[in-house]
Design an enzyme around this catalytic site. Structure first.
Site, mmCIF file in Angstrom:
data_model
loop_
_atom_site.group_PDB
_atom_site.id
_atom_site.type_symbol
_atom_site.label_atom_id
_atom_site.label_comp_id
_atom_site.label_asym_id
_atom_site.label_seq_id
_atom_site.Cartn_x
_atom_site.Cartn_y
_atom_site.Cartn_z
ATOM 1 N N LYS A 189 0.821 -1.211 0.000
ATOM 2 C CA LYS A 189 0.000 0.000 0.000
ATOM 3 C C LYS A 189 0.853 1.258 0.000
ATOM 4 O O LYS A 189 0.480 2.259 -0.608
ATOM 5 C CB LYS A 189 -0.953 0.009 1.206
ATOM 6 C CG LYS A 189 -2.087 -0.985 1.053
ATOM 7 C CD LYS A 189 -3.249 -0.714 1.973
ATOM 8 C CE LYS A 189 -4.403 -1.647 1.616
ATOM 9 N NZ LYS A 189 -5.551 -1.548 2.481
ATOM 10 N N LYS B 28 -4.488 -8.352 -6.962
ATOM 11 C CA LYS B 28 -5.712 -8.669 -6.201
ATOM 12 C C LYS B 28 -6.869 -7.738 -6.594
ATOM 13 O O LYS B 28 -6.643 -6.544 -6.808
ATOM 14 C CB LYS B 28 -5.405 -8.477 -4.701
ATOM 15 C CG LYS B 28 -6.476 -8.968 -3.776
ATOM 16 C CD LYS B 28 -6.149 -8.658 -2.315
ATOM 17 C CE LYS B 28 -6.508 -7.238 -1.943
ATOM 18 N NZ LYS B 28 -6.790 -7.010 -0.528
ATOM 19 N N LYS C 191 -11.134 -2.898 -3.631
ATOM 20 C CA LYS C 191 -12.107 -1.815 -3.743
ATOM 21 C C LYS C 191 -11.443 -0.476 -4.010
ATOM 22 O O LYS C 191 -12.101 0.446 -4.491
ATOM 23 C CB LYS C 191 -13.021 -1.775 -2.515
ATOM 24 C CG LYS C 191 -12.349 -1.716 -1.167
ATOM 25 C CD LYS C 191 -13.400 -1.569 -0.070
ATOM 26 C CE LYS C 191 -13.493 -2.755 0.860
ATOM 27 N NZ LYS C 191 -12.296 -2.969 1.692
HETATM 28 N N1 AQP Z 1 -9.610 -9.983 -3.883
HETATM 29 C C1 AQP Z 1 -9.934 -10.643 -2.772
HETATM 30 N N2 AQP Z 1 -10.055 -11.995 -2.779
HETATM 31 C C2 AQP Z 1 -10.399 -12.679 -1.654
HETATM 32 N N3 AQP Z 1 -10.633 -12.075 -0.474
HETATM 33 C C3 AQP Z 1 -10.518 -10.731 -0.420
HETATM 34 N N4 AQP Z 1 -10.689 -9.841 0.575
HETATM 35 C C4 AQP Z 1 -10.473 -8.590 0.111
HETATM 36 N N5 AQP Z 1 -10.151 -8.633 -1.190
HETATM 37 C C5 AQP Z 1 -10.171 -9.948 -1.552
HETATM 38 C C6 AQP Z 1 -11.047 -10.220 1.927
HETATM 39 O O1 AQP Z 1 -12.094 -9.365 2.376
HETATM 40 C C7 AQP Z 1 -11.917 -9.137 3.773
HETATM 41 C C8 AQP Z 1 -11.967 -7.683 4.042
HETATM 42 O O2 AQP Z 1 -10.881 -7.022 3.453
HETATM 43 P P1 AQP Z 1 -10.703 -5.473 3.731
HETATM 44 O O3 AQP Z 1 -11.693 -4.727 2.954
HETATM 45 O O4 AQP Z 1 -10.727 -5.205 5.172
HETATM 46 O O5 AQP Z 1 -9.256 -5.162 3.289
HETATM 47 P P2 AQP Z 1 -8.460 -5.551 2.028
HETATM 48 O O6 AQP Z 1 -8.072 -6.984 2.109
HETATM 49 O O7 AQP Z 1 -7.343 -4.566 1.961
HETATM 50 O O8 AQP Z 1 -9.500 -5.358 0.832
HETATM 51 P P3 AQP Z 1 -9.406 -4.371 -0.348
HETATM 52 O O9 AQP Z 1 -10.636 -4.522 -1.179
HETATM 53 O O10 AQP Z 1 -8.104 -4.528 -1.065
HETATM 54 O O11 AQP Z 1 -9.500 -2.989 0.393
HETATM 55 P P4 AQP Z 1 -8.672 -1.684 0.137
HETATM 56 O O12 AQP Z 1 -8.696 -1.480 -1.357
HETATM 57 O O13 AQP Z 1 -9.388 -0.610 0.892
HETATM 58 O O14 AQP Z 1 -7.313 -1.959 0.676
HETATM 59 C C9 AQP Z 1 -10.599 -9.779 4.190
HETATM 60 O O15 AQP Z 1 -10.881 -11.028 4.778
HETATM 61 C C10 AQP Z 1 -9.894 -9.960 2.890
HETATM 62 O O16 AQP Z 1 -8.989 -11.048 2.937
#
Ligand code: AQP
Length: 350
Positions: free
Chosen positions: A128, A211, A214
């Protein structure tokens, strides 16, 4: 005597009641990755009858800039996403993190337990922060220690997450073990990450090596849980793939990141194994497979999106649900936090 090394012999979890905790950041709209990697499994765990506590981790979301009005909206939308995906607030505790002050308090205590060397190994911070680490918030760096607090505040023994969060759950185990060792106690369990199913890491629709996230600047890279049927079908049609037909076995997906991703998404949505999907579509090109995937995704996701729209029409009701969940969560968390203070030698006299 304290030690900087993670402890080899964690406290057996058998001494603790089975309890699940997990969270999602309301840092944007929920994606298919969040649904398959987390939400769908959150509902399954609740249906298995295990005690489940789910949290919209707004204190984590603000580790990067969030517009206050959007954060409120995203938090309500994420709560609607949980409920529409099958998390029932009558059977699971559902709340937003900042309404339970004990998270931030235990997070601070764990900042004094976690070691800088451990934090420096966290790949999500590196991903990040990229080359801009100096400009990132201190909160983004300390994020995994707050996440450890989120989990251990409830003495949770299991944490359903996607593959990307495995390292943070391992750090949680290290923090629990170090606390128990340093204070000669067995107060905290060492929670297990539950990483299950065909889509533990859903990849971007534009780049099969990244990955699905969002916060990706490209909306075409992800399916949002609020996308309508046309948008879902269009994004799948335009998803990056390759010119080869689907192989007869999953081994044939080696080196084909995009093809593997689309097969895994199909498998997770259909509750099939990836092997069964390739067996069914062996020899088919993406001209055949993508429309089948689009139909399946629309059939599974459209009801969720419609239910989210219905729930979002009554924001006061969503706030009421989160408030009630926060009260239930605080009732579990407060005694555990108080005991932690006591173990650490803080006077508790009021
Ligand atoms: N692409 C993914 N595949 C499988 N699992 C995923 N998770 C997120 N993206 C994927 C799972 O969703 C849960 C919550 O994640 P989060 O929103 O707290 O944080 P993150 O993993 O950082 O998700 P994002 O979408 O990538 O958020 P941003 O963009 O804000 O950093 C977790 O259990 C995660 O594993």
């Amino acid at each position: 005597m304290t030690t900087d090394a993670p402890q080899a012999t964690p406290t057996p979890n058998a001494a603790f009641k089975p309890r699940i905790f997990s969270g999602i950041q309301p840092s944007g709209g929920l994606t298919l990755g969040n649904y398959l990697g987390a939400l769908k499994r959150f509902a399954q765990k609740q249906d298995e009858g295990i005690e489940t506590i789910y949290c919209l981790v707004d204190l984590h979301a603000i580790t990067v800039w969030q517009d206050p009005e959007k954060l409120r909206q995203q938090t309500r939308e994420a709560a609607a996403g949980f409920i529409a995906s099958g998390v029932d607030p009558a059977r699971s505790i559902l709340f937003n993190q900042s309404q339970v002050g004990a998270h931030a308090e235990l997070g601070w205590l764990f900042n004094c337990v976690a070691r800088l060397g451990w934090m420096n190994r966290m790949t999500q911070f590196k991903d990040k922060a990229g080359k801009n680490a100096e400009k990132m918030s201190l909160g983004l760096y300390a994020y995994p220690s707050l996440m450890a607090a989120d989990i251990l505040l409830y003495h949770a023994t299991m944490v359903p997450v996607g593959e990307d969060q495995k390292q943070h759950v391992e750090l949680t185990r290290d923090i629990a073990a170090k606390f128990n060792h340093d204070f000669k106690t067995d107060f905290f369990p060492t929670p297990e990450p539950l990483i299950e199913g065909a889509a533990t890491r859903v990849m971007s629709l534009r780049d099969g090596t990244k990955k699905m996230s969002k916060s990706d600047p490209s909306d075409a890279s992800r399916i949002n849980l609020t996308d309508d049927a046309d948008m879902i079908a269009k994004k799948i049609r335009k998803a990056t793939s390759d010119a080869e037909p689907l192989p007869e076995s999953v081994e044939g997906l080696e080196g084909r990141a995009e093809a593997r991703n689309l097969v895994n998404i199909y498998a997770a949505l259909a509750d099939m194994s990836p092997a069964a999907v390739v067996a069914e579509y062996a020899g088919a090109g993406f001209g055949t497979f993508k429309p089948a995937l689009a139909d399946l995704a629309v059939a599974k996701l459209s009801p969720i999106s419609s239910e989210m729209t219905r729930l979002m029409a009554d924001p006061a009701e969503i706030d009421r649900v989160l408030g009630k969940g926060a009260e239930q969560a605080a009732a579990i968390a407060r005694p555990i936090l108080e005991k932690t203070y006591e173990i650490m030698g803080m006077i508790r006299s009021r």
